[in-house]
Design a protein around this motif. Structure first.
Motif, short mmCIF file in Angstrom:
data_model
loop_
_atom_site.label_atom_id
_atom_site.label_comp_id
_atom_site.label_asym_id
_atom_site.label_seq_id
_atom_site.Cartn_x
_atom_site.Cartn_y
_atom_site.Cartn_z
N PRO A 36 0.80 -1.23 0.00
CA PRO A 36 0.00 0.00 0.00
C PRO A 36 0.83 1.28 0.00
O PRO A 36 0.36 2.33 -0.46
CB PRO A 36 -0.84 -0.12 1.28
N LEU A 37 2.07 1.20 0.50
CA LEU A 37 2.92 2.39 0.51
C LEU A 37 3.20 2.87 -0.91
O LEU A 37 3.31 4.07 -1.15
CB LEU A 37 4.23 2.09 1.25
N SER A 38 3.31 1.95 -1.87
CA SER A 38 3.55 2.36 -3.25
C SER A 38 2.40 3.22 -3.77
O SER A 38 2.62 4.18 -4.51
CB SER A 38 3.74 1.13 -4.15
N ASP A 39 1.19 2.89 -3.37
CA ASP A 39 0.04 3.68 -3.80
C ASP A 39 0.05 5.05 -3.14
O ASP A 39 -0.30 6.06 -3.75
CB ASP A 39 -1.25 2.93 -3.46
N GLU A 40 0.47 5.11 -1.88
CA GLU A 40 0.60 6.39 -1.20
C GLU A 40 1.63 7.27 -1.90
O GLU A 40 1.42 8.48 -2.09
CB GLU A 40 1.01 6.18 0.25
N VAL A 41 2.75 6.68 -2.30
CA VAL A 41 3.80 7.42 -2.98
C VAL A 41 3.29 7.96 -4.31
O VAL A 41 3.47 9.15 -4.64
CB VAL A 41 5.04 6.53 -3.19
N VAL A 42 2.65 7.11 -5.09
CA VAL A 42 2.13 7.52 -6.40
C VAL A 42 1.13 8.67 -6.25
O VAL A 42 1.11 9.61 -7.06
CB VAL A 42 1.50 6.31 -7.12
N SER A 43 0.30 8.61 -5.22
CA SER A 43 -0.73 9.64 -5.02
C SER A 43 -0.13 11.01 -4.73
O SER A 43 -0.81 12.03 -4.90
CB SER A 43 -1.67 9.25 -3.88
N LYS A 44 1.13 11.06 -4.32
CA LYS A 44 1.79 12.32 -3.99
C LYS A 44 2.63 12.89 -5.13
O LYS A 44 3.28 13.92 -4.97
CB LYS A 44 2.68 12.13 -2.75
N ILE A 45 2.65 12.20 -6.27
CA ILE A 45 3.47 12.64 -7.40
C ILE A 45 2.61 13.35 -8.44
O ILE A 45 1.57 12.83 -8.85
CB ILE A 45 4.18 11.43 -8.05
N ASP A 46 3.04 14.52 -8.85
CA ASP A 46 2.33 15.31 -9.86
C ASP A 46 2.75 14.80 -11.25
O ASP A 46 3.69 15.32 -11.86
CB ASP A 46 2.67 16.79 -9.70
#
Length: 276
Positions: A36-46
């Motif tokens: 799930p951390l990968s999804d959190e990271v992706v959600s923070k990238i413009d």
């Protein structure tokens, strides 16, 4: 807060595709890696990740090879609780958080300075984590890393984007710097020009990593032993032979079944380990 990545070059942006694939896997009803951390990271990238055209097959392959490498690192750390793990071309991979080694382990994530900056801005801290901002194609990248412990050097999705002379230099640099350990990486077997073109079509994105592909690969898993005389093949494991292939899309599932009889298919997605 979002993090911009427009300043990353084409090679540096290959880290985005693998992270997005892991994020998509985490959203699936039946995740393979479940990160799930990968999804959190992706959600923070413009960034418009849909431009990458990550297919269900790519998503599953990236997730399963990451899971297989995680398992091997956990085994190494269990056998060597006072050890060093070196993640080459770490990108945005949250491998350290998935493996979660004990505080007696030193973990170094190595990548280009611009990628390390993005990584530091996005990933949470881990008690074992250290970073090295360096180009692996330049001599001396390993100098900041102490060489006084058994060491596992890992590369997930890196070697395809390097020329063979660069790969040989990196391997010799690692084996020469760390006196005892394991080298582990994922491999695609022999990669023809037709394979690369098919990969570009499959991923469909202008930022497809297949645009950066430089390594023709090899058939015999013992071939890397020619890169350095100290290397000895310890394992050749095909992604296609894992039970998790039941979650693959139909065409890839069929390929995994055929791989039991056709070794060339099994070689297209494998994890290799070498002792030195």
């Amino acid at each position: 807060m979002t993090v911009k990545v427009d300043h990353l070059g084409p090679l540096e942006q290959t880290a985005l595709l693998t992270e997005y694939a892991r994020a998509l896997d985490s959203r699936a009803a039946d995740p393979i890696l479940a990160d799930p951390l990968s999804d959190e990271v992706v959600s923070k990238i413009d960034f418009d990740f849909t431009r990458l055209g990550v297919t269900p097959s790519v998503m599953r392959l990236v997730a399963l090879r990451a899971k297989m490498l995680d398992e091997r690192i956990r085994r190494f750390v269990l056998d060597n609780p006072h050890s060093t793990v070196v993640d080459l071309g770490a990108g945005l991979n949250s491998m350290i958080h998935r493996v979660d080694p004990p505080p007696t382990v030193n973990w170094y994530s190595v990548d280009l300075p611009a990628v390390i900056d993005v990584r530091e801005a996005l990933l949470p801290e881990h008690r074992c984590s250290r970073v090295v901002a360096a180009s692996l194609t330049e001599p001396g990248w390993a100098d900041p890393i102490p060489a006084d412990r058994p060491t596992m050097v890992v590369a997930d999705g890196l070697v395809a984007f390097l020329t063979e002379p660069s790969i040989i230099a990196i391997v010799r640099g690692a084996v020469g710097h760390f006196p005892e350990g394991i080298l582990a990486f994922n491999d695609y077997g022999p990669v023809s020009r037709l394979n690369r073109i098919a990969g570009r079509i499959a991923t469909r994105g202008a930022n497809s990593p297949h645009q950066q592909w430089n390594f023709a690969g090899f058939k015999d898993a013992r071939y890397p032993e020619t890169w350095d005389a100290r290397l000895r093949l310890a394992e050749e494991a095909s992604v296609m032979h894992r039970p998790e292939t039941a979650a693959f899309p139909l065409s890839l599932r069929l390929a995994s079944r055929l791989s039991r009889r056709i070794p060339s298919i099994a070689r297209k997605a494998r994890i290799l380990q070498y002792r030195y």
